[in-house]
Design an enzyme around this catalytic site. Structure first.
Site, PDB file in Angstrom:
ATOM      1  N   ASP A 236      20.750 -23.433 -19.107  1.00  0.00           N
ATOM      2  CA  ASP A 236      20.188 -24.585 -18.473  1.00  0.00           C
ATOM      3  C   ASP A 236      18.707 -24.451 -18.709  1.00  0.00           C
ATOM      4  O   ASP A 236      18.296 -23.343 -19.085  1.00  0.00           O
ATOM      5  CB  ASP A 236      20.346 -24.640 -16.855  1.00  0.00           C
ATOM      6  CG  ASP A 236      19.302 -25.411 -16.206  1.00  0.00           C
ATOM      7  OD1 ASP A 236      19.507 -26.468 -16.507  1.00  0.00           O
ATOM      8  OD2 ASP A 236      18.822 -25.058 -15.106  1.00  0.00           O
ATOM      9  N   LEU A 237      17.870 -25.372 -18.902  1.00  0.00           N
ATOM     10  CA  LEU A 237      16.478 -25.489 -19.321  1.00  0.00           C
ATOM     11  C   LEU A 237      15.540 -25.368 -18.070  1.00  0.00           C
ATOM     12  O   LEU A 237      15.046 -24.251 -17.779  1.00  0.00           O
ATOM     13  CB  LEU A 237      16.097 -26.458 -20.066  1.00  0.00           C
ATOM     14  CG  LEU A 237      14.472 -26.599 -20.438  1.00  0.00           C
ATOM     15  CD1 LEU A 237      14.135 -25.495 -21.489  1.00  0.00           C
ATOM     16  CD2 LEU A 237      14.290 -28.012 -21.197  1.00  0.00           C
ATOM     17  N   ASP A 238      15.450 -26.438 -17.375  1.00  0.00           N
ATOM     18  CA  ASP A 238      14.465 -26.658 -16.208  1.00  0.00           C
ATOM     19  C   ASP A 238      15.102 -25.306 -14.879  1.00  0.00           C
ATOM     20  O   ASP A 238      15.962 -25.453 -14.420  1.00  0.00           O
ATOM     21  CB  ASP A 238      14.516 -27.635 -15.453  1.00  0.00           C
ATOM     22  CG  ASP A 238      13.982 -28.900 -16.211  1.00  0.00           C
ATOM     23  OD1 ASP A 238      13.196 -28.463 -17.272  1.00  0.00           O
ATOM     24  OD2 ASP A 238      14.534 -30.090 -16.182  1.00  0.00           O
TER      25      ASP A 238
ATOM     26  N   THR B 228       9.779 -25.661 -15.266  1.00  0.00           N
ATOM     27  CA  THR B 228       9.553 -27.113 -15.214  1.00  0.00           C
ATOM     28  C   THR B 228      10.223 -27.527 -13.848  1.00  0.00           C
ATOM     29  O   THR B 228      10.060 -28.775 -13.580  1.00  0.00           O
ATOM     30  CB  THR B 228      10.291 -27.846 -16.270  1.00  0.00           C
ATOM     31  OG1 THR B 228      11.651 -27.149 -16.765  1.00  0.00           O
ATOM     32  CG2 THR B 228       9.441 -28.012 -17.382  1.00  0.00           C
TER      33      THR B 228
ATOM     34  N   LYS C 205      17.579 -30.717  -8.264  1.00  0.00           N
ATOM     35  CA  LYS C 205      17.591 -29.713  -9.318  1.00  0.00           C
ATOM     36  C   LYS C 205      18.854 -29.960 -10.269  1.00  0.00           C
ATOM     37  O   LYS C 205      20.204 -30.005  -9.616  1.00  0.00           O
ATOM     38  CB  LYS C 205      17.667 -28.313  -9.104  1.00  0.00           C
ATOM     39  CG  LYS C 205      16.235 -27.949  -8.414  1.00  0.00           C
ATOM     40  CD  LYS C 205      16.070 -26.315  -8.291  1.00  0.00           C
ATOM     41  CE  LYS C 205      14.757 -25.871  -7.944  1.00  0.00           C
ATOM     42  NZ  LYS C 205      14.698 -24.699  -7.528  1.00  0.00           N
ATOM     43  N   GLY C 206      18.939 -30.168 -11.379  1.00  0.00           N
ATOM     44  CA  GLY C 206      20.007 -30.315 -12.184  1.00  0.00           C
ATOM     45  C   GLY C 206      20.808 -31.625 -12.210  1.00  0.00           C
ATOM     46  O   GLY C 206      21.560 -32.249 -12.862  1.00  0.00           O
TER      47      GLY C 206
ATOM     48  N   SER D 251      20.770 -29.007 -21.095  1.00  0.00           N
ATOM     49  CA  SER D 251      20.224 -29.345 -19.849  1.00  0.00           C
ATOM     50  C   SER D 251      20.188 -30.852 -19.635  1.00  0.00           C
ATOM     51  O   SER D 251      20.807 -31.508 -20.502  1.00  0.00           O
ATOM     52  CB  SER D 251      18.417 -29.428 -20.444  1.00  0.00           C
ATOM     53  OG  SER D 251      17.741 -30.016 -19.442  1.00  0.00           O
ATOM     54  N   ALA D 252      20.275 -31.220 -18.320  1.00  0.00           N
ATOM     55  CA  ALA D 252      20.322 -32.776 -17.924  1.00  0.00           C
ATOM     56  C   ALA D 252      19.088 -33.623 -18.604  1.00  0.00           C
ATOM     57  O   ALA D 252      18.850 -34.802 -18.480  1.00  0.00           O
ATOM     58  CB  ALA D 252      20.563 -32.784 -16.450  1.00  0.00           C
TER      59      ALA D 252
ATOM     60  N   LYS E  68      25.851 -33.458 -14.773  1.00  0.00           N
ATOM     61  CA  LYS E  68      26.138 -32.189 -13.842  1.00  0.00           C
ATOM     62  C   LYS E  68      26.369 -32.696 -12.363  1.00  0.00           C
ATOM     63  O   LYS E  68      25.526 -33.444 -12.039  1.00  0.00           O
ATOM     64  CB  LYS E  68      25.260 -31.182 -13.636  1.00  0.00           C
ATOM     65  CG  LYS E  68      24.836 -30.745 -15.102  1.00  0.00           C
ATOM     66  CD  LYS E  68      23.488 -29.796 -15.237  1.00  0.00           C
ATOM     67  CE  LYS E  68      23.135 -29.213 -16.572  1.00  0.00           C
ATOM     68  NZ  LYS E  68      21.918 -28.532 -16.673  1.00  0.00           N
TER      69      LYS E  68
ATOM     70  N   GLU F  29      22.286 -20.939 -14.662  1.00  0.00           N
ATOM     71  CA  GLU F  29      21.978 -22.261 -13.942  1.00  0.00           C
ATOM     72  C   GLU F  29      21.068 -21.810 -12.848  1.00  0.00           C
ATOM     73  O   GLU F  29      21.204 -20.630 -12.310  1.00  0.00           O
ATOM     74  CB  GLU F  29      23.064 -23.055 -13.400  1.00  0.00           C
ATOM     75  CG  GLU F  29      23.413 -24.161 -14.440  1.00  0.00           C
ATOM     76  CD  GLU F  29      22.618 -25.322 -14.297  1.00  0.00           C
ATOM     77  OE1 GLU F  29      21.616 -25.285 -13.591  1.00  0.00           O
ATOM     78  OE2 GLU F  29      22.688 -26.216 -14.995  1.00  0.00           O
ATOM     79  N   ASP F  30      20.289 -22.739 -12.491  1.00  0.00           N
ATOM     80  CA  ASP F  30      19.448 -22.377 -11.183  1.00  0.00           C
ATOM     81  C   ASP F  30      19.612 -23.573 -10.227  1.00  0.00           C
ATOM     82  O   ASP F  30      19.115 -23.556  -9.056  1.00  0.00           O
ATOM     83  CB  ASP F  30      17.611 -22.329 -11.428  1.00  0.00           C
ATOM     84  CG  ASP F  30      17.385 -23.981 -11.876  1.00  0.00           C
ATOM     85  OD1 ASP F  30      18.138 -24.716 -12.539  1.00  0.00           O
ATOM     86  OD2 ASP F  30      16.255 -24.336 -11.296  1.00  0.00           O
TER      87      ASP F  30
HETATM   88  P1  B16 Z   1      14.621 -35.878 -17.149  1.00  0.00           P
HETATM   89  P2  B16 Z   1      18.170 -29.108 -16.179  1.00  0.00           P
HETATM   90  C1  B16 Z   1      17.399 -31.175 -14.916  1.00  0.00           C
HETATM   91  O1  B16 Z   1      17.156 -30.511 -16.025  1.00  0.00           O
HETATM   92  C2  B16 Z   1      16.510 -31.054 -13.878  1.00  0.00           C
HETATM   93  O2  B16 Z   1      16.782 -29.902 -13.079  1.00  0.00           O
HETATM   94  C3  B16 Z   1      16.491 -32.267 -12.833  1.00  0.00           C
HETATM   95  O3  B16 Z   1      15.500 -32.092 -11.843  1.00  0.00           O
HETATM   96  C4  B16 Z   1      16.093 -33.680 -13.637  1.00  0.00           C
HETATM   97  O4  B16 Z   1      15.972 -34.683 -12.826  1.00  0.00           O
HETATM   98  C5  B16 Z   1      16.734 -33.810 -14.827  1.00  0.00           C
HETATM   99  O5  B16 Z   1      16.965 -32.518 -15.784  1.00  0.00           O
HETATM  100  C6  B16 Z   1      16.669 -34.871 -15.646  1.00  0.00           C
HETATM  101  O6  B16 Z   1      15.336 -34.691 -16.296  1.00  0.00           O
HETATM  102  O7  B16 Z   1      14.321 -36.766 -16.120  1.00  0.00           O
HETATM  103  O8  B16 Z   1      13.428 -35.105 -17.672  1.00  0.00           O
HETATM  104  O9  B16 Z   1      15.544 -36.478 -17.973  1.00  0.00           O
HETATM  105  O10 B16 Z   1      17.804 -28.176 -14.887  1.00  0.00           O
HETATM  106  O11 B16 Z   1      19.526 -29.500 -16.428  1.00  0.00           O
HETATM  107  O12 B16 Z   1      17.504 -28.379 -17.438  1.00  0.00           O
HETATM  108 MG    MG Z   2      17.878 -26.169 -13.712  1.00  0.00          MG
END
Ligand code: B16
Ligand code: MG
Length: 226
Positions: A12-14, A20, A48-49, A119-120, A150, A174-175
């Site tokens: 996962d990224l964030d 982030t 998150k996610g 990542s999402a 997710k 993942e977090d």
């Molecule tokens: P964006 P991850 C997710 O990233 C975030 O955890 C989540 O808070 C965010 O809403 C989602 O990406 C969408 O991100 O608005 O930048 O497209 O944790 O899956 O890396």
């Molecule tokens: Mg995350």
């Protein structure tokens, strides 16, 4: 005893590669304050996610009175959060990578284990670019091409497919609860970063990315596949 090798580790990224999660929180907090919604760090855990629009829906669910926004207004609010978020992530630099991640990536590479980002976030490429980590992952899944967010396993399965590996031979890190559920639904070994009691279903929980190491991931994967 036969060992079950890991073919790939999918990150996962964030909140796993860099923090982030905090930038997302601050951007949503600004929108929440503007709408007088009682948005807290604790509630932010639920976001998150979760995709951008779904996060907005969760934020608006904090309203005591029923809110009636048109699709256009919802998109406008989500877009505004994204502009704030983009301003915040513009300052990300290579030293913002979370502890233990560079060492883990180097060890995985040395052992021939592939790596991916699942990542999402539609901003994932910008974040990775600011961290100067483009060369460090075999692939970065394009979130814009993923239909089901997710906890659906789609983004993790897409990563495995693009890497050309069997999902069952992958470890996901993942977090977020939604992210751990996505990894499990993909039949991968699920490793969570955070508080143990948040992730009862993960195969293993580390308090911090600093604790990640390949030897232990091999053992966790071995156990998970028994
Ligand atoms: P964006 P991850 C997710 O990233 C975030 O955890 C989540 O808070 C965010 O809403 C989602 O990406 C969408 O991100 O608005 O930048 O497209 O944790 O899956 O890396
Ligand atoms: Mg995350």
């Amino acid at each position: 005893m036969t060992t079950t090798p890991i073919q790939a580790v999918i990150f996962d990224l964030d909140g796993v590669i860099t923090d982030t999660a905090e930038h997302h929180y601050l951007a949503w907090k600004a929108i929440g304050d503007e709408l007088n919604l009682p948005f807290t760090r604790e509630f932010n855990e639920n976001l998150k996610g979760v995709s951008r629009l779904e996060s907005l829906r969760l934020l608006l669910s904090l309203s005591k009175e029923p809110l009636h926004y048109s699709d256009e207004q919802l998109h406008e609010l989500a877009e505004r959060k994204n502009e704030l978020y983009k301003e915040l992530i513009a300052t990300i630099k290579p030293s913002d990578v979370l502890p233990g991640i560079p060492e883990l990536l180097a060890d995985l590479k040395q052992r021939g284990i592939k790596t991916a980002i699942a990542s999402a976030s539609k901003n994932a490429f910008s974040v990775i670019r600011n961290l100067q980590m483009e060369e460090q992952f075999d692939i970065i899944v394009d979130a814009a091409k993923i239909k089901n967010s997710k906890p659906d396993p789609e983004v993790f399965l897409a990563a495995a497919q693009q890497l050309g590996v069997d999902a069952q031979a992958c470890v996901g890190i993942e977090d977020a609860v939604a992210g751990v559920d996505a990894i499990l639904a993909a039949k991968m070994t699920a490793v969570a970063i955070g508080q143990k009691d948040h992730f009862p279903h993960a195969h293993h929980v580390y308090a911090s990315t600093a604790e990640l190491n390949v030897e232990q991931l091999l053992q966790i994967h071995e156990q998970a596949k028994k």
